[in-house]
Design a protein around this motif. Structure first.
Motif, PDB file in Angstrom:
ATOM      1  N   GLU A   1       0.824  -1.212   0.000  1.00  9.82           N
ATOM      2  CA  GLU A   1       0.000   0.000   0.000  1.00  9.82           C
ATOM      3  C   GLU A   1       0.854   1.256   0.000  1.00  9.82           C
ATOM      4  OE1 GLU A   1      -3.547   0.605   1.564  1.00  9.82           O
ATOM      5  OE2 GLU A   1      -4.293  -1.445   1.435  1.00  9.82           O
ATOM      6  N   LEU A   2       1.964   1.239   0.722  1.00 17.09           N
ATOM      7  CA  LEU A   2       2.842   2.408   0.713  1.00 17.09           C
ATOM      8  C   LEU A   2       3.497   2.596  -0.645  1.00 17.09           C
ATOM      9  CD1 LEU A   2       4.887   2.511   4.059  1.00 17.09           C
ATOM     10  CD2 LEU A   2       3.257   4.203   3.220  1.00 17.09           C
ATOM     11  N   ARG A   3       3.993   1.495  -1.219  1.00 12.82           N
ATOM     12  CA  ARG A   3       4.745   1.582  -2.473  1.00 12.82           C
ATOM     13  C   ARG A   3       3.876   2.108  -3.616  1.00 12.82           C
ATOM     14  NH1 ARG A   3       6.590  -3.531  -2.788  1.00 12.82           N
ATOM     15  NH2 ARG A   3       8.550  -3.033  -1.750  1.00 12.82           N
TER      16      ARG A   3
ATOM     17  N   THR B   1       8.839  -3.819   8.266  1.00 13.76           N
ATOM     18  CA  THR B   1       9.030  -2.478   8.815  1.00 13.76           C
ATOM     19  C   THR B   1      10.183  -1.776   8.126  1.00 13.76           C
ATOM     20  OG1 THR B   1       8.164  -3.164  10.969  1.00 13.76           O
ATOM     21  CG2 THR B   1       9.506  -1.157  10.916  1.00 13.76           C
ATOM     22  N   ARG B   2      11.277  -2.504   7.907  1.00 14.08           N
ATOM     23  CA  ARG B   2      12.434  -1.889   7.239  1.00 14.08           C
ATOM     24  C   ARG B   2      12.101  -1.487   5.800  1.00 14.08           C
ATOM     25  NH1 ARG B   2      16.992  -6.017   7.696  1.00 14.08           N
ATOM     26  NH2 ARG B   2      15.503  -7.413   8.687  1.00 14.08           N
ATOM     27  N   ARG B   3      11.316  -2.332   5.125  1.00 16.19           N
ATOM     28  CA  ARG B   3      10.906  -1.962   3.757  1.00 16.19           C
ATOM     29  C   ARG B   3      10.055  -0.693   3.782  1.00 16.19           C
ATOM     30  NH1 ARG B   3      10.480  -7.770   2.871  1.00 16.19           N
ATOM     31  NH2 ARG B   3       8.301  -7.709   3.552  1.00 16.19           N
ATOM     32  N   ASN B   4       9.128  -0.608   4.733  1.00 15.44           N
ATOM     33  CA  ASN B   4       8.287   0.584   4.837  1.00 15.44           C
ATOM     34  C   ASN B   4       9.128   1.831   5.106  1.00 15.44           C
ATOM     35  OD1 ASN B   4       6.086  -1.047   4.484  1.00 15.44           O
ATOM     36  ND2 ASN B   4       5.308  -0.857   6.573  1.00 15.44           N
ATOM     37  N   LEU B   5      10.107   1.696   5.982  1.00 15.81           N
ATOM     38  CA  LEU B   5      10.954   2.841   6.301  1.00 15.81           C
ATOM     39  C   LEU B   5      11.775   3.268   5.089  1.00 15.81           C
ATOM     40  CD1 LEU B   5      12.131   1.781   9.874  1.00 15.81           C
ATOM     41  CD2 LEU B   5      10.487   3.578   9.290  1.00 15.81           C
ATOM     42  N   ASP B   6      12.217   2.310   4.297  1.00 18.46           N
ATOM     43  CA  ASP B   6      12.933   2.646   3.053  1.00 18.46           C
ATOM     44  C   ASP B   6      12.044   3.462   2.121  1.00 18.46           C
ATOM     45  OD1 ASP B   6      15.495   1.648   3.386  1.00 18.46           O
ATOM     46  OD2 ASP B   6      14.936  -0.389   2.776  1.00 18.46           O
ATOM     47  N   ILE B   7      10.789   3.045   2.002  1.00 15.52           N
ATOM     48  CA  ILE B   7       9.864   3.755   1.116  1.00 15.52           C
ATOM     49  C   ILE B   7       9.600   5.163   1.630  1.00 15.52           C
ATOM     50  CG2 ILE B   7       7.501   3.788   0.232  1.00 15.52           C
ATOM     51  CD1 ILE B   7       7.619   0.682   0.338  1.00 15.52           C
ATOM     52  N   LEU B   8       9.334   5.280   2.936  1.00 12.24           N
ATOM     53  CA  LEU B   8       9.082   6.607   3.508  1.00 12.24           C
ATOM     54  C   LEU B   8      10.304   7.503   3.388  1.00 12.24           C
ATOM     55  CD1 LEU B   8       7.109   5.513   6.696  1.00 12.24           C
ATOM     56  CD2 LEU B   8       6.176   6.786   4.751  1.00 12.24           C
ATOM     57  N   ARG B   9      11.492   6.913   3.599  1.00 13.67           N
ATOM     58  CA  ARG B   9      12.719   7.686   3.447  1.00 13.67           C
ATOM     59  C   ARG B   9      12.896   8.144   2.007  1.00 13.67           C
ATOM     60  NH1 ARG B   9      15.940  11.387   5.522  1.00 13.67           N
ATOM     61  NH2 ARG B   9      17.897  11.451   4.359  1.00 13.67           N
ATOM     62  N   GLY B  10      12.513   7.295   1.059  1.00 14.98           N
ATOM     63  CA  GLY B  10      12.585   7.683  -0.345  1.00 14.98           C
ATOM     64  C   GLY B  10      11.685   8.869  -0.651  1.00 14.98           C
ATOM     65  N   PHE B  11      10.474   8.854  -0.111  1.00 15.59           N
ATOM     66  CA  PHE B  11       9.582  10.001  -0.305  1.00 15.59           C
ATOM     67  C   PHE B  11      10.207  11.269   0.294  1.00 15.59           C
ATOM     68  CE2 PHE B  11       5.865   6.848  -0.320  1.00 15.59           C
ATOM     69  CZ  PHE B  11       5.728   6.903  -1.703  1.00 15.59           C
ATOM     70  N   ALA B  12      10.808  11.129   1.473  1.00 11.83           N
ATOM     71  CA  ALA B  12      11.413  12.291   2.126  1.00 11.83           C
ATOM     72  C   ALA B  12      12.590  12.842   1.334  1.00 11.83           C
ATOM     73  CB  ALA B  12      11.853  11.914   3.544  1.00 11.83           C
ATOM     74  N   GLU B  13      13.417  11.951   0.795  1.00 13.94           N
ATOM     75  CA  GLU B  13      14.598  12.386   0.046  1.00 13.94           C
ATOM     76  C   GLU B  13      14.220  13.021  -1.286  1.00 13.94           C
ATOM     77  OE1 GLU B  13      16.909   8.870  -0.293  1.00 13.94           O
ATOM     78  OE2 GLU B  13      17.960   9.161   1.612  1.00 13.94           O
ATOM     79  N   ASN B  14      13.250  12.433  -1.971  1.00 18.02           N
ATOM     80  CA  ASN B  14      12.862  12.943  -3.289  1.00 18.02           C
ATOM     81  C   ASN B  14      12.109  14.257  -3.199  1.00 18.02           C
ATOM     82  OD1 ASN B  14      13.992  10.676  -4.464  1.00 18.02           O
ATOM     83  ND2 ASN B  14      12.058   9.533  -4.434  1.00 18.02           N
ATOM     84  N   GLY B  15      11.381  14.441  -2.103  1.00 20.34           N
ATOM     85  CA  GLY B  15      10.579  15.650  -1.963  1.00 20.34           C
ATOM     86  C   GLY B  15       9.342  15.598  -2.826  1.00 20.34           C
TER      87      GLY B  15
END
Length: 458
Positions: free
Chosen positions: A219-221, A252-266
């Motif tokens: 769902e996050l991806r 959880t680690r996969r979710n954090l990777d996705i959220l971090r990607g959103f944060a980095e990309n802006g």
């Protein structure tokens, strides 16, 4: 395959109250016993207060997730098996009583799910514009109870309280492009309202941090694939290296990777819609003059207790967010069944591996969310149902079948003139699919109880 010893070849009749995933998995397991060499012949009658089966698969799964809804094809196969009957539009406690079912069935399996919400318990929670997610989800999925909900979609920002898949679903449904919405089985009244909605931003608030959020990775991806949607995550809430902790579960680690990607990309500055994740926030008060106008959020920090559990602790800081729509998605809760034991705090029926606690000769059982609480995914209900059914079969094998004083279907039709049987549901299903096909939609749902009854008639 479930096998039991049995001393009789006569049929046992089991009533399943509720026709969602847990009910259908229980029905399949019971009918498997009849098809095995156990010698136990089991017939299943499935009851539902609605005219239509499938529970949350029909009325809870987000319309833009047709692959999840496709599990209904398994339930159709179960419904076509010998020894299965569907009785829709029959309400326990109104049309028939628990005692009447116990007189006619060798066992009752309750599969009624969690039908209401967990409350926030804050001032302003009941202001117009503050809506439980269970109601909002029912509204856009065409549940007859929620057709007239009329959520205020003339606001630019919606605030969603919760950090699980339901919160993500309702936020996403508010922001999907028109083309995506029109390809779904979203109920027509909701489809028109969502297409014309003024909501441009959905703020998802979780009381704890991103590590504790309960989103599934899929769902996050998929948020990255939604056209014209900017996904906003504060880089400070998902700092670099947050997913490197090997003690965290892989999901959880996969979710954090996705959220971090959103944060980095802006976020895309040109996107017309915006979904923002704001963690460490708890609702404190909903304010407005006769309707929702703003929500006050408390800012939290996390503390780990002696039991190892992470808790959100109020720092005393406050944040006020203007909004005309608050969607409360902090969890579902079960409702008590007439004359059946119930634990109000957990919203479940007390049981031991599915056998309802009480008299040692009980003939009542539970499966699904009313058994374990609103946890897991659809497939979780299969293992859960099998555990209960093992006990049902073992108990049936020790009992002589009830002598049925009258024909159950004749009794029901006399009691419930608007009863919908399996043939009636099949007619409704074919009608809805037929309406959807010319428009490239899975179905166009009928939401009027009177029309559903009419369609179910030969």
């Amino acid at each position: 395959m479930i096998r039991v010893e049995n001393h009789t070849a006569r049929s046992h009749h089991v009533a399943i109250v509720g026709s969602g995933p847990s009910g259908f998995y229980a029905a399949a397991a019971l009918l498997d016993a009849a098809d095995s060499d156990s010698g136990l012949d089991v017939r299943v009658d499935m009851y539902d207060r609605l005219a239509t089966p499938w529970g949350l698969v029909r009325a809870g799964v987000a319309p833009d997730h047709p692959k999840i809804k496709s599990v209904s094809s398994q339930y159709d196969k179960t419904a076509e098996r010998e020894g299965f009957r569907f009785f829709g539009h029959v309400s326990l406690g109104e049309d028939v009583t628990r005692d009447e079912l116990l007189e006619r069935y060798d066992a009752i399996v309750y599969a009624v799910g969690s039908q209401t919400e967990r409350r926030l318990g804050i001032p302003g929670e009941d202001l117009p514009g503050s809506i439980a997610s269970v109601d909002f989800v029912g509204w856009y999925n065409g549940h007859p109870d929620f057709v007239d909900l009329a959520p205020p979609l003339d606001t630019e920002r919606a605030v969603v309280i919760g950090a699980g898949n339901v919160a993500l679903d309702v936020a996403r449904m508010l922001l999907l492009p028109e083309a995506d919405l029109r390809a779904t089985d979203t109920a027509d009244h909701a489809l028109d309202a969502l297409v014309g909605s003024g909501v441009r931003e959905a703020l998802i608030c979780g009381r704890r941090g991103p590590r504790e959020a309960a989103f599934t990775t899929t769902e996050l991806r998929e948020l990255a694939d939604i056209d014209d949607l900017a996904v906003v995550v504060d880089p400070e809430q998902v700092p670099a290296g947050i997913a490197d902790d090997d003690t965290l579960p892989k999901g959880t680690r996969r979710n954090l990777d996705i959220l971090r990607g959103f944060a980095e990309n802006g976020p895309d500055p040109d996107a017309g819609h915006r979904m923002e994740f704001r963690f460490y926030r708890s609702p404190v008060e909903i304010r407005g003059d006769g309707k929702v106008e703003e929500i006050v959020l408390g800012i939290n920090r996390l503390e780990t207790g002696e039991d190892g559990r992470t808790r959100a602790v109020d720092t005393g800081e406050r944040e006020t967010v203007p909004t005309g729509l608050v969607l409360r998605a902090v969890g579902y809760k079960g409702l008590a069944l007439p004359d059946v034991p119930f634990d109000e705090s957990s919203g479940t029926v007390p049981h031991t591996e599915g056998r309802i606690d009480g008299d040692e000769h009980t003939r009542e059982y539970v499966v699904g969310w009313i058994k374990r609480g609103p946890t897991g995914i659809i497939g979780t209900n299969k293992k859960d149902a099998n555990e209960t059914v093992r006990h049902v079969l073992a108990d049936l094998a020790e009992r002589e079948p009830i002598e049925h004083a009258d024909d159950i279907e004749a009794w029901l039709r006399d009691r419930c003139p608007d009863l919908v049987d399996q043939a009636g549901w099949r007619a409704i299903d074919e009608h809805e699919r037929g309406r959807g096909e010319p428009h490239g939609r899975p179905r166009v749902k009928v939401v009027s109880r009177d029309e559903l009854i009419k369609l179910s008639r030969p």
